[in-house]
Design a protein around this motif. Structure first.
Motif, PDB file in Angstrom:
ATOM      1  N   SER A  53       0.807  -1.125  -0.056  1.00 19.72           N
ATOM      2  CA  SER A  53       0.024   0.048   0.066  1.00 19.72           C
ATOM      3  C   SER A  53       0.770   1.246  -0.001  1.00 19.72           C
ATOM      4  CB  SER A  53      -0.898   0.223   1.212  1.00 19.72           C
ATOM      5  OG  SER A  53      -0.194  -0.019   2.331  1.00 19.72           O
ATOM      6  N   ASN A  54       0.320   2.283  -0.457  1.00 19.22           N
ATOM      7  CA  ASN A  54       1.159   3.466  -0.563  1.00 19.22           C
ATOM      8  C   ASN A  54       1.020   4.297   0.713  1.00 19.22           C
ATOM      9  OD1 ASN A  54       1.437   3.311  -3.306  1.00 19.22           O
ATOM     10  ND2 ASN A  54      -0.437   4.378  -3.793  1.00 19.22           N
ATOM     11  N   ASN A  55       2.367   5.062   0.859  1.00 15.70           N
ATOM     12  CA  ASN A  55       2.018   5.826   2.073  1.00 15.70           C
ATOM     13  C   ASN A  55       1.321   6.910   2.142  1.00 15.70           C
ATOM     14  OD1 ASN A  55       3.023   8.095   4.100  1.00 15.70           O
ATOM     15  ND2 ASN A  55       5.407   7.811   3.424  1.00 15.70           N
ATOM     16  N   PRO A  56       0.314   6.970   3.227  1.00 15.29           N
ATOM     17  CA  PRO A  56      -0.895   7.812   2.997  1.00 15.29           C
ATOM     18  C   PRO A  56      -0.378   9.495   3.255  1.00 15.29           C
ATOM     19  CG  PRO A  56      -1.172   6.091   4.715  1.00 15.29           C
ATOM     20  CD  PRO A  56       0.131   6.061   4.154  1.00 15.29           C
ATOM     21  N   SER A  57       0.533   9.920   3.956  1.00 14.23           N
ATOM     22  CA  SER A  57       0.925  11.026   3.822  1.00 14.23           C
ATOM     23  C   SER A  57       1.592  11.662   2.659  1.00 14.23           C
ATOM     24  CB  SER A  57       2.115  11.241   5.117  1.00 14.23           C
ATOM     25  OG  SER A  57       3.166  10.487   4.800  1.00 14.23           O
ATOM     26  N   ALA A  58       2.325  10.717   2.020  1.00  9.86           N
ATOM     27  CA  ALA A  58       2.898  11.032   0.701  1.00  9.86           C
ATOM     28  C   ALA A  58       1.776  11.149  -0.366  1.00  9.86           C
ATOM     29  CB  ALA A  58       3.995  10.167   0.094  1.00  9.86           C
ATOM     30  N   GLN A  59       0.837  10.401  -0.455  1.00 10.66           N
ATOM     31  CA  GLN A  59      -0.259  10.386  -1.323  1.00 10.66           C
ATOM     32  C   GLN A  59      -0.981  11.565  -1.139  1.00 10.66           C
ATOM     33  OE1 GLN A  59      -0.342   8.521  -4.134  1.00 10.66           O
ATOM     34  NE2 GLN A  59       1.466   7.808  -3.338  1.00 10.66           N
ATOM     35  N   ALA A  60      -1.364  11.934   0.061  1.00 12.42           N
ATOM     36  CA  ALA A  60      -2.302  13.181   0.410  1.00 12.42           C
ATOM     37  C   ALA A  60      -1.261  14.380  -0.198  1.00 12.42           C
ATOM     38  CB  ALA A  60      -2.415  13.009   2.009  1.00 12.42           C
ATOM     39  N   ALA A  61      -0.029  14.534   0.036  1.00  9.56           N
ATOM     40  CA  ALA A  61       0.471  15.642  -0.322  1.00  9.56           C
ATOM     41  C   ALA A  61       0.576  15.677  -1.741  1.00  9.56           C
ATOM     42  CB  ALA A  61       1.830  15.600   0.336  1.00  9.56           C
ATOM     43  N   LEU A  62       0.467  14.795  -2.668  1.00 14.40           N
ATOM     44  CA  LEU A  62       0.648  14.739  -4.002  1.00 14.40           C
ATOM     45  C   LEU A  62      -0.875  15.233  -4.403  1.00 14.40           C
ATOM     46  CD1 LEU A  62       2.634  11.409  -4.884  1.00 14.40           C
ATOM     47  CD2 LEU A  62       3.398  13.970  -5.176  1.00 14.40           C
ATOM     48  N   GLN A  63      -1.613  14.573  -3.854  1.00 13.80           N
ATOM     49  CA  GLN A  63      -3.121  14.919  -4.316  1.00 13.80           C
ATOM     50  C   GLN A  63      -3.440  16.429  -4.119  1.00 13.80           C
ATOM     51  OE1 GLN A  63      -5.750  12.445  -2.202  1.00 13.80           O
ATOM     52  NE2 GLN A  63      -4.930  10.444  -3.303  1.00 13.80           N
ATOM     53  N   ALA A  64      -2.997  16.983  -2.821  1.00 10.78           N
ATOM     54  CA  ALA A  64      -3.134  18.608  -2.379  1.00 10.78           C
ATOM     55  C   ALA A  64      -2.358  19.339  -3.454  1.00 10.78           C
ATOM     56  CB  ALA A  64      -2.680  18.673  -1.010  1.00 10.78           C
TER      57      ALA A  64
END
Length: 548
Positions: free
Chosen positions: A164-175
């Motif tokens: 699974s992906n790192n949630p904080s990294a994915q959230a940063a990229l989406q933002a």
């Protein structure tokens, strides 16, 4: 409260390869590879944040879970992957991503917190090259610490699809993508920002704006103005990167607690033409501009001492150590002038006037309680005195100077009890209570501890619902046992002619009632505010901006 993700000092040469005692990128990656067999990847790519259970003797890299690909290019050759060194331990993926946003689309991020290093993948080499070139000549900073930006030896960062992906990294990229989309719809970046201050309960000065926006980078020029009854400013930075950093960091933030909200967009202007250095405009690159005041400029020309001059260089005011009503944005300390304007008493500073003189009152109708209720719509009334020998005049003491201005702007020349009242600042600094035993006939009252103050809480939401007197009143705190007819009857008995009534569809505790005139509504508010509707409910009344 968000804190600035990067600060850009004045441009100066900086080599990304001169940081002492830093490990080579490949050496770092090889050490991670040797650290745990679980960190080896069959796909041969640097991987973003797969959540794994690392060996217990490798705690430094527990949060990294990296898959390493040593498919390298020549050191220093352009790559869309950027290597960032010397990052603080507490830096987040979002802060790393923000460094890259001004230069193009960010497609991946990897933070090696145990090694104080990070990798940022851009959408193409052009964006990466622009970023590296920029930070070669202008040192990047994260949380006040200089970081070093260079091309990575790696061609790409890939996420291992088996984990699974790192949630904080994915959230940063989406933002980051959301910000890019917003820029696409609102216009591209520029060095000049247009700033609108909403819900400006406390005064906001040019110097306060300078302190806030200087936390992101060097501010060159500021011009302030009022448009559509809203305080606005144009703020110029030396480059697009700093301006975009300021917009992303500060847009939507409150200068003070629950009020003075910053709304930031890119201006259509590319350069500000500042003619004067005064409290409305400032060119920090040219401190010798005139103030626009001929007398003051003449005095400056001959070097007159002890002049109260505007802050020409933009130095931050020293911390006063005094409490402020509301928490300043990101620790900004307002200037002494701003504090004084907002009602904060500084040592050695004369107290701003909080006392109003109200004249041309109807002697037969006016009472201290009536003035307390009416002026209480615009601030917290501390004391009221009806003058003994001139009962059509009264003194009203508010708790803050800006509340006196609100009362003057909304109530001066307003027809009340058949007469057009006048509201001005009084020469008195306070309303004196009668001495013990002195006859007063109930003309002076102290409301300091009244439970009916509307603005006791710092940054109260009631400040956002202040409107001029109108024929439509907003009613709240209506108990469920009280119906429309009961409320209309109560207002009719108070002498008002009810034209319309409407409960709020989603909240029956509130309603609008429209009366025959503004004067009727003023009289009704005075009589009906705090009117007892049931054993435990008292009506709350204020002026509304709506009509029925």
């Amino acid at each position: 409260m968000k804190r600035p993700f990067s600060e850009y000092p004045p441009a100066g040469p900086s080599s990304p390869n001169t940081l002492p005692d830093e490990e080579d990128e490949d050496e770092v990656m090889l050490k991670i590879e040797r650290g745990s067999d679980e960190l080896l990847s069959q796909t041969g790519a640097v991987s973003n944040g797969s959540v794994m259970s690392p060996a217990p003797n490798h705690a430094d890299n527990n949060n990294d879970a990296k898959k390493v690909k040593l498919d390298t290019k020549n050191p220093g050759a352009p790559s869309r992957v950027i290597h960032i060194r010397n990052i603080p331990n507490e830096v987040t993926e979002a802060e790393i991503v923000h460094l890259g946003i001004p230069f193009g689309k960010v497609t991946n991020v990897l933070v090696l917190k145990g090694k104080n290093q990070a990798f940022l993948e851009m959408s193409d080499e052009v964006a990466a090259t622009t970023m590296v070139n920029y930070f070669t000549n202008c040192t990047a900073q994260l949380r006040g610490r200089a970081v070093y930006v260079q091309f990575s030896n790696h061609k790409e960062l890939k996420t291992d699809q088996n984990h699974s992906n790192n949630p904080s990294a994915q959230a940063a990229l989406q933002a980051a993508q959301a910000l890019v989309n917003q820029t696409d719809t609102q216009g591209g970046p520029n060095t000049v920002l247009r700033v609108i201050v909403e819900h400006m309960i406390y005064p906001v000065t040019l110097d306060v704006l300078y302190q806030i926006f200087s936390r992101v980078g060097k501010v060159l020029k500021i011009v302030t103005f009022t448009k559509n009854n809203t305080f606005q400013a144009l703020i110029q930075y030396p480059d697009v990167v700093t301006a975009q950093a300021a917009k992303m960091t500060l847009d939507g933030q409150n200068i003070y607690n629950a009020c003075c909200t910053l709304r930031i967009e890119y201006s259509k202007l590319s350069n500000l033409n500042v003619k004067y250095n005064n409290d409305k405009s400032r060119d920090y690159t040219n401190p010798n501009l005139p103030t626009g005041d001929p007398a003051l400029d003449s005095a400056l020309a001959i070097g007159a001492p002890n002049l109260n001059l505007p802050n020409r260089t933009g130095e931050n005011a020293s911390a006063t150590g005094m409490p402020f009503t509301g928490m300043p944005l990101a620790g900004v300390t307002p200037t002494a002038a701003a504090l004084g304007a907002a009602g904060i008493r500084l040592p050695g500073q004369p107290s701003p006037n909080c006392v109003l003189l109200v004249s041309n009152l109807n002697e037969e109708m006016v009472t201290p309680d009536a003035l307390f209720t009416l002026f209480g719509v615009y601030g917290d009334v501390l004391r009221v005195k009806i003058l003994f020998n001139k009962k059509d005049n009264a003194l009203v003491q508010m708790s803050e100077p800006h509340q006196t201005q609100l009362a003057i702007s909304h109530l001066d020349k307003m027809k009340t009890w058949g007469k057009q009242i006048r509201v001005t600042l009084s020469k008195h600094q306070t309303v004196q209570l009668p001495k013990e035993g002195q006859p007063d006939a109930g003309l002076t009252k102290d409301y300091t501890n009244s439970p009916l103050h509307r603005f006791k809480k710092p940054g109260s939401k009631n400040y956002q619902n202040i409107y001029p007197p109108s024929a439509t009143l907003h009613l709240s705190n209506i108990p469920p046992t009280v119906d429309e007819e009961q409320i209309k009857d109560a207002f009719t008995h108070a002498g008002a002619s009810v034209k319309a009534f409407k409960f709020f569809p989603k909240d029956r505790k509130m309603a609008l009632i429209q009366l025959g005139s503004v004067e009727e509504a003023i009289a009704a508010l005075i009589k009906m505010h705090n009117f007892q509707l049931s054993d435990s409910s008292h009506l709350r009344v204020s002026f509304s901006k709506s009509t029925i």
